[in-house]
Design a protein around this motif. Sequence first.
Motif, PDB file in Angstrom:
ATOM      1  N   GLU A 117       0.836  -1.207   0.000  1.00 27.91           N
ATOM      2  CA  GLU A 117       0.000   0.000   0.000  1.00 27.91           C
ATOM      3  C   GLU A 117       0.872   1.259   0.000  1.00 27.91           C
ATOM      4  O   GLU A 117       0.620   2.216  -0.735  1.00 27.91           O
ATOM      5  N   ARG A 118       1.958   1.225   0.799  1.00 31.17           N
ATOM      6  CA  ARG A 118       2.838   2.405   0.864  1.00 31.17           C
ATOM      7  C   ARG A 118       3.501   2.684  -0.483  1.00 31.17           C
ATOM      8  O   ARG A 118       3.855   3.814  -0.786  1.00 31.17           O
ATOM      9  N   LEU A 119       3.679   1.624  -1.280  1.00 31.33           N
ATOM     10  CA  LEU A 119       4.395   1.779  -2.550  1.00 31.33           C
ATOM     11  C   LEU A 119       3.472   2.137  -3.717  1.00 31.33           C
ATOM     12  O   LEU A 119       3.941   2.357  -4.826  1.00 31.33           O
ATOM     13  N   ARG A 120       2.157   2.161  -3.436  1.00 24.56           N
ATOM     14  CA  ARG A 120       1.237   2.493  -4.542  1.00 24.56           C
ATOM     15  C   ARG A 120       1.470   3.915  -5.036  1.00 24.56           C
ATOM     16  O   ARG A 120       1.779   4.799  -4.242  1.00 24.56           O
ATOM     17  N   PRO A 121       1.242   4.120  -6.350  1.00 28.34           N
ATOM     18  CA  PRO A 121       1.439   5.475  -6.868  1.00 28.34           C
ATOM     19  C   PRO A 121       0.392   6.448  -6.317  1.00 28.34           C
ATOM     20  O   PRO A 121      -0.696   6.029  -5.897  1.00 28.34           O
ATOM     21  N   GLU A 122       0.758   7.713  -6.338  1.00 29.14           N
ATOM     22  CA  GLU A 122      -0.127   8.788  -5.905  1.00 29.14           C
ATOM     23  C   GLU A 122      -1.501   8.627  -6.568  1.00 29.14           C
ATOM     24  O   GLU A 122      -1.582   8.308  -7.747  1.00 29.14           O
ATOM     25  N   GLY A 123      -2.537   8.788  -5.799  1.00 33.64           N
ATOM     26  CA  GLY A 123      -3.888   8.710  -6.356  1.00 33.64           C
ATOM     27  C   GLY A 123      -4.444   7.297  -6.370  1.00 33.64           C
ATOM     28  O   GLY A 123      -5.601   7.079  -6.696  1.00 33.64           O
ATOM     29  N   GLN A 124      -3.615   6.323  -6.034  1.00 30.12           N
ATOM     30  CA  GLN A 124      -4.124   4.938  -6.051  1.00 30.12           C
ATOM     31  C   GLN A 124      -3.998   4.260  -4.684  1.00 30.12           C
ATOM     32  O   GLN A 124      -3.932   3.045  -4.577  1.00 30.12           O
ATOM     33  N   HIS A 125      -3.947   5.078  -3.643  1.00 28.45           N
ATOM     34  CA  HIS A 125      -3.818   4.497  -2.304  1.00 28.45           C
ATOM     35  C   HIS A 125      -5.133   3.881  -1.853  1.00 28.45           C
ATOM     36  O   HIS A 125      -6.209   4.245  -2.322  1.00 28.45           O
ATOM     37  N   ASP A 126      -5.007   2.948  -0.937  1.00 28.77           N
ATOM     38  CA  ASP A 126      -6.181   2.219  -0.456  1.00 28.77           C
ATOM     39  C   ASP A 126      -6.109   2.152   1.075  1.00 28.77           C
ATOM     40  O   ASP A 126      -5.730   1.129   1.658  1.00 28.77           O
ATOM     41  N   TYR A 210      16.215   2.292   1.473  1.00 28.88           N
ATOM     42  CA  TYR A 210      15.384   2.097   0.276  1.00 28.88           C
ATOM     43  C   TYR A 210      14.028   1.466   0.610  1.00 28.88           C
ATOM     44  O   TYR A 210      13.232   1.186  -0.275  1.00 28.88           O
ATOM     45  N   PHE A 211      13.792   1.188   1.888  1.00 26.48           N
ATOM     46  CA  PHE A 211      12.581   0.447   2.255  1.00 26.48           C
ATOM     47  C   PHE A 211      11.599   1.384   2.949  1.00 26.48           C
ATOM     48  O   PHE A 211      11.984   2.123   3.866  1.00 26.48           O
ATOM     49  N   PRO A 212      10.307   1.351   2.550  1.00 25.76           N
ATOM     50  CA  PRO A 212       9.344   2.262   3.169  1.00 25.76           C
ATOM     51  C   PRO A 212       8.897   1.739   4.540  1.00 25.76           C
ATOM     52  O   PRO A 212       7.806   1.200   4.703  1.00 25.76           O
ATOM     53  N   LEU A 213       9.784   1.905   5.531  1.00 23.47           N
ATOM     54  CA  LEU A 213       9.468   1.370   6.865  1.00 23.47           C
ATOM     55  C   LEU A 213       8.324   2.143   7.519  1.00 23.47           C
ATOM     56  O   LEU A 213       7.662   1.650   8.420  1.00 23.47           O
ATOM     57  N   LYS A 214       8.122   3.371   7.056  1.00 24.44           N
ATOM     58  CA  LYS A 214       7.069   4.209   7.686  1.00 24.44           C
ATOM     59  C   LYS A 214       6.073   4.682   6.635  1.00 24.44           C
ATOM     60  O   LYS A 214       6.399   4.752   5.452  1.00 24.44           O
ATOM     61  N   ASP A 215       4.854   5.039   7.117  1.00 28.78           N
ATOM     62  CA  ASP A 215       3.860   5.614   6.217  1.00 28.78           C
ATOM     63  C   ASP A 215       4.333   6.975   5.716  1.00 28.78           C
ATOM     64  O   ASP A 215       5.086   7.656   6.406  1.00 28.78           O
ATOM     65  N   GLY A 216       3.802   7.379   4.543  1.00 29.58           N
ATOM     66  CA  GLY A 216       4.032   8.745   4.065  1.00 29.58           C
ATOM     67  C   GLY A 216       5.327   8.937   3.310  1.00 29.58           C
ATOM     68  O   GLY A 216       6.063   8.058   3.035  1.00 29.58           O
TER      69      GLY A 216
END
Length: 216
Positions: A117-126, A210-216
Motif C-alpha cells: 500500500e505504501r508503494l502504490r502510486p499517488e492517487g491509487q492508495h487504499d 530504500y525500504f518504506p518502513l514508515k507511512d508517508g
Amino acid sequence: MSLTLYYHPLSSFCWKALIALYEAGIDFEPREVNLGDTADRAAFQAVWPLAKFPVLRDAARGKTVPESSLVIEHLARHWPAADSLLPADAEAAFRVRLLDRLFDHYIHLPFQQVVAERLRPEGQHDPFGAEQSRSQVRAGYDLLSSLVASPWAVGETFTMADCAALPALFYADHAVSLAAWPTLADYLERLRRRPSVARVLREAEPWFQYFPLKDG
Ligand SMILES: N[C@@H](CCC(=O)N[C@@H](CS)C(=O)NCC(=O)O)C(=O)O
C-alpha cells in the motif's frame, strides 16, 4: 561452491533462509539478485520462473529449492549442523511447522500488504485495505502472543519457527507497534541478540534507506 542462495539482503523472506544458514555455519555462495535489472531478473527466472526469493540451488544434489520454509527443511535434512532447526520428533516438528506457518501467514504477509500500500502510486492508495492488513497483523500478534514459548518459539531450542518469527516481527513492528504485546516485544529483543540474526540485520542495514518502513 555447491550451494547457492539467490536472495536480496533486504528481502524479509530471504532473512529466514539466511538466519538458518548462519545458525548452522553452512558455507554457501550468496547470489544477490536485482529484480529491477532485466538481465538479472531473466537469469533468476531461468532458475525459478516465479522469480521470488529465497531460492537455494544445491548443485551437489541437483536440486533447486524455492520457498523459505522448504529451504530450511532442506538444510535440516542434509546438514547435521542444521538438524535442530526442525526436530526429528514428529510432534515437535509439527509444532515448529505450525508456528512457522502462523508467523508467515498471519503477521509477515499482512505486513507485506501494508508495504504494498505504501508503494502504490499517488492517487491509487487504499487506506481501507491498509487498515484491514493492520488489523490482520494485530490478530496475528494476539494469536502468536499466546503460542510462543521462551526463550525461543517452541522452548529451549532455536528452530525454523524462530527463523520465521524474526522477519515477521521485525518488519511488522514498523506497521503495528509491538508495544501492546510485551511477550512478542521481549521475544523480538531476544531474537535480535542472537548472533545469526544480528548478522542478518547488520548486512541489511545499508539497504534500509530504500525500504518504506514508515507511512508517508
Ligand atoms: N512464500 C515465499 C515468499 C517469497 C517472497 O514473497 N519473496 C519476496 C521477497 S521478501 C519476493 O521475491 N519478492 C519479489 C517480487 O514479488 O517480485 C517464501 O516463503 O519464500
